[in-house]
Design a protein around this motif. Structure first.
Motif, PDB file in Angstrom:
ATOM      1  N   SER A   1       0.801  -1.234   0.000  1.00  0.00           N
ATOM      2  CA  SER A   1       0.000   0.000   0.000  1.00  0.00           C
ATOM      3  C   SER A   1       0.832   1.282   0.000  1.00  0.00           C
ATOM      4  CB  SER A   1      -0.924  -0.019   1.217  1.00  0.00           C
ATOM      5  OG  SER A   1      -0.169  -0.250   2.388  1.00  0.00           O
ATOM      6  N   ALA A   2       2.131   1.201  -0.334  1.00  0.00           N
ATOM      7  CA  ALA A   2       2.978   2.391  -0.207  1.00  0.00           C
ATOM      8  C   ALA A   2       3.509   2.913  -1.536  1.00  0.00           C
ATOM      9  CB  ALA A   2       4.136   2.085   0.752  1.00  0.00           C
TER      10      ALA A   2
ATOM     11  N   ILE B   1      -1.110  -4.199  -5.748  1.00  0.00           N
ATOM     12  CA  ILE B   1      -0.352  -3.037  -5.261  1.00  0.00           C
ATOM     13  C   ILE B   1      -1.076  -1.745  -5.630  1.00  0.00           C
ATOM     14  CG2 ILE B   1       1.730  -1.645  -5.741  1.00  0.00           C
ATOM     15  CD1 ILE B   1       3.404  -4.108  -5.585  1.00  0.00           C
ATOM     16  N   CYS B   2      -1.509  -1.634  -6.899  1.00  0.00           N
ATOM     17  CA  CYS B   2      -2.157  -0.403  -7.370  1.00  0.00           C
ATOM     18  C   CYS B   2      -3.435  -0.131  -6.591  1.00  0.00           C
ATOM     19  CB  CYS B   2      -2.449  -0.496  -8.860  1.00  0.00           C
ATOM     20  SG  CYS B   2      -0.956  -0.419  -9.861  1.00  0.00           S
ATOM     21  N   LYS B   3      -4.188  -1.189  -6.361  1.00  0.00           N
ATOM     22  CA  LYS B   3      -5.461  -1.032  -5.652  1.00  0.00           C
ATOM     23  C   LYS B   3      -5.216  -0.538  -4.224  1.00  0.00           C
ATOM     24  CE  LYS B   3      -9.497  -3.783  -4.597  1.00  0.00           C
ATOM     25  NZ  LYS B   3      -9.947  -5.132  -4.333  1.00  0.00           N
ATOM     26  N   LEU B   4      -4.300  -1.204  -3.522  1.00  0.00           N
ATOM     27  CA  LEU B   4      -4.067  -0.837  -2.125  1.00  0.00           C
ATOM     28  C   LEU B   4      -3.301   0.473  -1.987  1.00  0.00           C
ATOM     29  CD1 LEU B   4      -3.435  -4.272  -0.400  1.00  0.00           C
ATOM     30  CD2 LEU B   4      -5.363  -2.731  -0.092  1.00  0.00           C
ATOM     31  N   SER B   5      -2.523   0.845  -3.005  1.00  0.00           N
ATOM     32  CA  SER B   5      -1.790   2.118  -2.957  1.00  0.00           C
ATOM     33  C   SER B   5      -2.586   3.252  -3.592  1.00  0.00           C
ATOM     34  CB  SER B   5      -0.438   1.976  -3.681  1.00  0.00           C
ATOM     35  OG  SER B   5       0.385   1.011  -3.055  1.00  0.00           O
ATOM     36  N   GLN B   6      -3.753   2.906  -4.163  1.00  0.00           N
ATOM     37  CA  GLN B   6      -4.613   3.894  -4.828  1.00  0.00           C
ATOM     38  C   GLN B   6      -3.902   4.627  -5.959  1.00  0.00           C
ATOM     39  OE1 GLN B   6      -6.727   6.121  -1.650  1.00  0.00           O
ATOM     40  NE2 GLN B   6      -8.043   4.312  -1.783  1.00  0.00           N
ATOM     41  N   VAL B   7      -3.253   3.837  -6.801  1.00  0.00           N
ATOM     42  CA  VAL B   7      -2.523   4.372  -7.951  1.00  0.00           C
ATOM     43  C   VAL B   7      -2.784   3.489  -9.172  1.00  0.00           C
ATOM     44  CG1 VAL B   7      -0.648   5.391  -6.566  1.00  0.00           C
ATOM     45  CG2 VAL B   7      -0.478   2.997  -7.352  1.00  0.00           C
TER      46      VAL B   7
END
Lengths: 337, 337
Positions: free
Chosen positions: B161-162, B238-244
Motif C-alpha cells: 500500500s505504499a 499493489i495499485c489497488k491498495l496504494s490507490q494508484v
C-alpha cells in the motif's frame, strides 16, 4: 449469491470488511496490529513474553456436517477449538489467521454467517483476526492458526509432559455433554427444551476455558491438556509425554444431570471417551487443586491420580474399587477399527 | 504402509521424529523454541521486533496435481509459497506450523517424503517446524502458517500500500518460467535436458526471495509483493491498495532465454499472467532501485512505473509505445470465466 459469482477478491473484501467492523479498539491485539488482512502477511508489534501458536483444521464431513451445523457454529467452533489449545497452555490468545477453502457454489451469505460466528468468539476473547487465505476446494475447510502469549515474561506454561506420580487429576466442568449433544442432533432425539438447548450448545458452541487456563498457571499447575479426543485418550497423551500412568475413579467423573437423565447408562461412556468437551484436564498436588477450586468460577472435580505404572497406561477403577477393562477408548483419525 | 494402518498418533510420532532429526542447533528459531510438536500449542521466547504471520493452503487438484508433483516437491513448494509471503514483507522467517489433511490410504512413505522436501527448505531458511495438526480428508491438503519477524526493532515492512506515482516498478529474476514449467509438465513437452531441468525446477521447486526481501528493506524500498497470481494481477493488488495506476513496458519484462526459445510468442503471456514465479515485484525511486541492483545477487529489472491513473489500473505499453488491451489477466479462485 454464490462464491463463484462474487469471486475470490470480492469475497476477501467482504470478509475483510466484516473483520474490520468487528475490531475492538480496546483490545491490545488490535492496538498492536500493524498490518492486517490484505497484505502478504500480517504484522504486529512484538513483546517479550513467551509466544504461543497452534493450528487446527475443521473439515466438512470429517469434523462437522452441514446437516447438523448451522454456518454460524462452523465459524464459532473452528475458532473455539484453537483458542482451547492456547487455553490448555495457560496462554492468552491474541491473533488468529483463517485459511478457508470453499466450493465455488457456496452461498456468500453462508460464508459471512460463518465469519459472524467466528468474530463473535474473537470479540469475546480479545482476539484479532489478523489475516488468512481463501482457496477453492470440493468441501468446506476452516483451518485456523491461533497465536498467543503468556502475558508476563518468564511465566511458565501448562504442558502435557510435567505430570508426576502422586498428583491428583482434575477436570473443569462436565464431561460427555458435547458427545451427548452430537448424538441428540445426529439421531434427532427429543428432549425437553432446556436439555435440548444445553446439549446442543455444548456440542456446537463450546466455550474455550481461557480464563481457567490462566488461573491454573497462576495457581502453580504445570500440566494440562484440553479434552478434544476424549478423557481417556487425552489423559493417555499426558501419561505418555510425562512417562507415567494414571487411574480414574469412574464414580468421580462429572456428568451433568441433564446428560445422566437423558442418556442413563450410556452417560459414562460419553464422559470417558466422547470428546469435544474442550474442558481442561490437569494434574497437581491436592493443595494446589484446592486453591484452584476456591478461585475457579466453574466446577473443578478431582477424578483420579497419576501413578507410577506402564507409561501411558490409564486404569479405570469402578464403583467397587476394581480395575475395569475398558478396551480402546478415544478415537484416532485414519485408524481402521 | 498406509496412513490408516499406522494411525494418526503413529504418523505424528514419525513426522515429529523427522522434524526433530532435522533441527539445527545453530538456528536462533530452534534455540528459542520451548515447546515444539506434541503439545497443545507451540511456544518460543518472544522478542521485541515486529512479528509476522501468514498462512497459505496447498490443496490437491487445486494447487497441485500428484500426476505432476513428486511428494517431495509438494512439501517443498507448500512451505516455499509461505516463506515467499514473509519475504515479500521484508521479514525473516522463523517458524512454521503444518496442518496436514490426508486420505487414509496415503502411503506413509509418501508423507515422510513430503516432509523431507519441506524440511530441506526449512533447514536452508533457518525455519523451525514448531508444530501442526493432522486430519483425515478425501484429498491432500497442506496448510502452512509461517511466522517471522523484522529482526531489528522498528525496522519498516514492505507492504502493498505504499507505492507512489513516479516510482519505478522492478522485479527480481525472470517471469513466466514457472508457468512454462507447468505447461511443459502438463503437456509432456520435450526440450533439451538443461531446459527441462530449469523449467521443472522453476515450477516445482521455487526458491523464496528471502534474502532479497531483506535487502529491499535495508535499501529503503517500501512497497513489494511476491508474484504468485501473475505479474499483472499482483501489480493490480499493489495499485489497488496504494490507490494508484501503473504502466508496464512489455519489452522490459524479463523472460529467460530458455523460455523464449521453447515457447516463442507465448512467453510474454506466460510472463505477464502465468504466476507462481515467487519473484518479488517492488516499487521505488530510480536511485533506490539502482542501489538494490548493485547489491542484489539476482537480476533486478525495471519494467515500468507507477502513475496517477484510475485506481488499480495496469496499462501495458507495447514495443511501439502504444497501450495494449490485454483483457483479463491473472487468475482468481472461484470465478467462472
Amino acid at each position: 449469491m454464490r462464491v463463484s459469482e462474487l469471486g475470490e477478491l470480492g469475497l476477501i473484501d467482504l470478509l475483510a470488511e466484516m473483520v474490520h467492523s468487528a475490531q475492538d479498539s480496546r483490545s491490545v491485539s488490535w492496538q498492536k496490529l500493524m498490518v492486517g488482512i490484505g497484505d502478504d502477511a500480517s504484522a504486529w508489534q512484538g513483546n517479550t513474553s513467551t509466544q504461543l501458536a497452534t493450528v487446527d483444521s475443521f473439515i466438512q464431513d470429517v469434523h462437522f456436517s452441514l446437516d447438523i451445523f448451522p454456518w454460524e457454529e462452523v465459524g464459532w467452533k473452528a475458532l473455539a477449538v484453537n483458542l482451547s489449545d492456547i487455553a490448555a497452555m495457560g496462554g492468552i490468545p491474541r491473533y488468529a489467521l483463517v485459511s478457508l477453502a470453499l466450493p465455488g457454489d457456496t452461498e456468500v451469505e453462508d460464508v459471512t454467517t460463518l465469519y459472524r460466528g467466528m468474530l463473535e468468539l474473537a470479540q469475546q476473547s480479545g482476539v484479532a483476526i489478523a489475516g488468512g487465505n481463501i482457496s477453492s476446494a470440493l468441501l468446506v475447510i476452516v483451518d485456523i492458526t491461533a497465536l498467543g502469549d503468556t502475558g508476563i515474561h518468564d511465566r511458565h506454561l501448562l504442558t502435557r509432559s510435567a505430570a508426576i506420580p502422586g498428583e491428583q487429576i482434575a477436570v473443569t466442568g462436565y464431561l460427555g455433554t458435547a458427545a451427548a449433544g452430537l448424538e441428540m442432533l445426529a439421531e434427532q432425539l427429543q428432549f425437553d427444551p432446556e436439555t435440548t438447548r444445553y446439549l446442543r450448545s455444548a456440542f456446537l458452541h463450546p466455550h474455550p476455558r481461557i480464563a481457567e487456563g490462566q488461573l491454573l498457571v497462576a495457581q502453580g499447575i504445570k500440566t494440562a491438556i484440553d479434552i478434544s479426543d476424549g478423557l481417556i485418550s487425552d489423559l493417555r497423551h499426558i501419561c505418555k509425554l510425562s512417562q507415567v500412568g494414571a487411574q480414574i475413579e469412574i464414580k468421580q467423573v462429572p456428568v451433568h444431570p441433564a446428560v445422566q437423565t437423558s442418556f442413563g447408562d450410556k452417560s459414562l461412556e460419553l464422559a470417558l471417551s466422547g470428546g469435544e468437551d474442550y474442558e481442561l484436564l490437569f494434574t497437581g498436588s491436592a493443595e494446589t487443586i484446592n486453591r484452584v477450586k476456591e478461585k475457579a468460577s466453574c466446577p473443578i472435580t478431582v477424578i483420579g491420580k497419576i501413578i507410577a505404572d506402564k507409561i501411558g497406561k490409564v486404569n479405570l477403577i469402578d464403583r467397587e474399587g476394581k480395575r475395569l477393562d475398558f478396551g480402546k477408548a478415544g478415537w484416532e483419525h485414519f485408524t481402521t477399527r
